[in-house]
Design a protein around this motif. Structure first.
Motif, PDB file in Angstrom:
ATOM      1  N   PRO A 119       0.833  -1.212   0.000  1.00 29.19           N
ATOM      2  CA  PRO A 119       0.000   0.000   0.000  1.00 29.19           C
ATOM      3  C   PRO A 119       0.864   1.258   0.000  1.00 29.19           C
ATOM      4  O   PRO A 119       1.978   1.281   0.546  1.00 29.19           O
ATOM      5  N   GLY A 120       0.346   2.307  -0.599  1.00 29.21           N
ATOM      6  CA  GLY A 120       1.081   3.563  -0.663  1.00 29.21           C
ATOM      7  C   GLY A 120       0.857   4.411   0.572  1.00 29.21           C
ATOM      8  O   GLY A 120       0.137   4.029   1.505  1.00 29.21           O
ATOM      9  N   PRO A 121       1.478   5.573   0.607  1.00 30.68           N
ATOM     10  CA  PRO A 121       1.278   6.511   1.716  1.00 30.68           C
ATOM     11  C   PRO A 121      -0.190   6.943   1.805  1.00 30.68           C
ATOM     12  O   PRO A 121      -0.968   6.747   0.870  1.00 30.68           O
ATOM     13  N   PRO A 122      -0.565   7.549   2.934  1.00 30.68           N
ATOM     14  CA  PRO A 122      -1.965   7.972   3.103  1.00 30.68           C
ATOM     15  C   PRO A 122      -2.462   8.877   1.985  1.00 30.68           C
ATOM     16  O   PRO A 122      -3.643   8.821   1.609  1.00 30.68           O
ATOM     17  N   GLN A 123      -1.584   9.709   1.442  1.00 31.87           N
ATOM     18  CA  GLN A 123      -2.000  10.623   0.371  1.00 31.87           C
ATOM     19  C   GLN A 123      -2.441   9.872  -0.878  1.00 31.87           C
ATOM     20  O   GLN A 123      -3.147  10.429  -1.722  1.00 31.87           O
ATOM     21  N   MET A 124      -2.004   8.628  -1.044  1.00 25.63           N
ATOM     22  CA  MET A 124      -2.348   7.846  -2.230  1.00 25.63           C
ATOM     23  C   MET A 124      -3.486   6.875  -1.970  1.00 25.63           C
ATOM     24  O   MET A 124      -3.804   6.037  -2.818  1.00 25.63           O
ATOM     25  N   ALA A 125      -4.091   6.946  -0.802  1.00 27.11           N
ATOM     26  CA  ALA A 125      -5.201   6.041  -0.483  1.00 27.11           C
ATOM     27  C   ALA A 125      -6.361   6.274  -1.440  1.00 27.11           C
ATOM     28  O   ALA A 125      -6.679   7.409  -1.800  1.00 27.11           O
ATOM     29  N   GLY A 126      -6.978   5.174  -1.855  1.00 27.26           N
ATOM     30  CA  GLY A 126      -8.095   5.272  -2.787  1.00 27.26           C
ATOM     31  C   GLY A 126      -7.679   5.511  -4.210  1.00 27.26           C
ATOM     32  O   GLY A 126      -8.506   5.850  -5.064  1.00 27.26           O
ATOM     33  N   GLY A 127      -6.361   5.335  -4.495  1.00 29.56           N
ATOM     34  CA  GLY A 127      -5.878   5.520  -5.858  1.00 29.56           C
ATOM     35  C   GLY A 127      -6.320   4.395  -6.776  1.00 29.56           C
ATOM     36  O   GLY A 127      -6.977   3.437  -6.375  1.00 29.56           O
ATOM     37  N   ALA A 128      -5.897   4.503  -8.022  1.00 27.53           N
ATOM     38  CA  ALA A 128      -6.327   3.539  -9.034  1.00 27.53           C
ATOM     39  C   ALA A 128      -5.584   2.214  -8.930  1.00 27.53           C
ATOM     40  O   ALA A 128      -5.994   1.238  -9.545  1.00 27.53           O
ATOM     41  N   HIS A 129      -4.511   2.171  -8.179  1.00 27.60           N
ATOM     42  CA  HIS A 129      -3.734   0.930  -8.111  1.00 27.60           C
ATOM     43  C   HIS A 129      -3.138   0.773  -6.723  1.00 27.60           C
ATOM     44  O   HIS A 129      -3.059   1.710  -5.934  1.00 27.60           O
ATOM     45  N   ASP A 130      -2.754  -0.446  -6.426  1.00 27.76           N
ATOM     46  CA  ASP A 130      -2.036  -0.748  -5.197  1.00 27.76           C
ATOM     47  C   ASP A 130      -0.721  -1.389  -5.586  1.00 27.76           C
ATOM     48  O   ASP A 130      -0.650  -2.154  -6.545  1.00 27.76           O
ATOM     49  N   GLY A 131       0.295  -1.097  -4.847  1.00 25.51           N
ATOM     50  CA  GLY A 131       1.622  -1.600  -5.186  1.00 25.51           C
ATOM     51  C   GLY A 131       2.546  -0.438  -5.475  1.00 25.51           C
ATOM     52  O   GLY A 131       2.508   0.151  -6.557  1.00 25.51           O
ATOM     53  N   PHE A 132       3.381  -0.118  -4.498  1.00 22.08           N
ATOM     54  CA  PHE A 132       4.235   1.062  -4.620  1.00 22.08           C
ATOM     55  C   PHE A 132       5.722   0.740  -4.493  1.00 22.08           C
ATOM     56  O   PHE A 132       6.544   1.648  -4.598  1.00 22.08           O
ATOM     57  N   TYR A 133       6.038  -0.525  -4.258  1.00 21.03           N
ATOM     58  CA  TYR A 133       7.447  -0.901  -4.130  1.00 21.03           C
ATOM     59  C   TYR A 133       7.832  -1.823  -5.272  1.00 21.03           C
ATOM     60  O   TYR A 133       7.149  -2.815  -5.509  1.00 21.03           O
ATOM     61  N   PRO A 134       8.940  -1.523  -5.979  1.00 24.93           N
ATOM     62  CA  PRO A 134       9.808  -0.332  -5.889  1.00 24.93           C
ATOM     63  C   PRO A 134       9.229   0.837  -6.680  1.00 24.93           C
ATOM     64  O   PRO A 134       8.294   0.661  -7.462  1.00 24.93           O
TER      65      PRO A 134
END
Length: 262
Positions: A119-134
């Motif tokens: 999951p991404g940082p709180p600012q990216m919650a509810g975004g179009a995708h999950d998966g931020f690493y790398p």
């Protein structure tokens, strides 16, 4: 090794991931870094920005390499040396490999993101995708600007190795040569300046991505690790198959030995 350790911590919800998310929230809330400046640097990791920069450098260095190769074929070896060293036999390989290195970024990053689904940082919650690493932006910036710097300085770096060997075969190192490196001091200074500039730019991209809440710090560090692998592969491919350097050294060695040398 470092990338494997970071991935293990991210996938296994290790203590480093906990510290990483705590640091990420702190940096994202920091008011010391203007959000506009952070956004500017974060955007430098966008393919829309990085790709044109690399394309310009690829075209420029490819054209320069071809011109040196043509002059070398016409017997104007002195002009080729003045332009930054003998042109590689496969002058087209370094720019082509640079483009392939950048193309490899999404091929590596996207499957890892889908697999780990961090999951991404709180600012990216509810975004179009999950998966931020790398971080794809972090890896894109590091590869695009890093390989662009290598394209611009590679001829000088190969010249360093060639001139070190020239010193060992008995040539003097006068004419403003740096005795330690065996190259003109100005060439060393230029290579160092370009390297430092690219490193600072990528640090700015990383800080911008975290400050704007687009990624956690470990996401950026993981992207840099992948970029380091791709840049190392680029160097290995060009050193192995571009050609041009060893032939010049052998010719110089023969010239230094004189007509009776072997």
């Amino acid at each position: 090794m470092l990338f494997a350790a970071l991935t293990w911590q991210v996938a296994g919800h290790g203590p480093l991931r906990t510290l990483d998310e705590r640091l990420g929230r702190t940096l994202a809330a920091a008011g010391d870094i203007p959000s506009g400046l952070a956004e500017f640097f974060a955007d430098l990791g966008n393919t829309v920005v990085a790709l044109p920069v690399l394309l310009v450098v690829m075209v420029w260095t490819g054209w320069r390499g071809r011109q040196r190769w043509l002059r070398e074929r016409e017997g104007e070896q002195g002009g080729a040396e003045a332009a930054g060293g003998p042109a590689p036999v496969r002058w087209w390989l370094p720019p082509l490999a640079a483009g392939l290195a950048l193309a490899a970024v999404p091929a590596l990053v996207v499957p890892l993101k889908l697999w780990l689904a961090r999951p991404g940082p709180p600012q990216m919650a509810g975004g179009a995708h999950d998966g931020f690493y790398p971080s794809g932006h972090g890896a894109t910036a590091a590869v695009a600007y890093g390989v662009a710097a290598l394209l611009l300085t590679r001829g000088r770096m190969r010249g360093q190795r060639r001139l070190r060997r020239r010193l060992r075969i008995g040539n003097d190192n006068g004419n403003g040569m740096d005795a330690r490196w065996g190259v003109p001091a100005a060439a060393v200074a230029l290579s160092v300046a370009v390297t430092v500039a690219v490193a600072l730019l990528n640090v700015g991209v990383g800080i911008g991505l975290v400050r704007r809440g687009y990624h956690w710090p470990l996401d950026v560090l993981g992207g840099w690790c992948l970029a380091g692998v791709l840049l190392a592969v680029w160097c290995a491919v060009c050193d192995r198959w571009a050609g041009g350097g060893d032939r010049a050294v052998r010719q110089e060695a023969g010239d230094a030995a004189g007509p009776g040398g072997t």
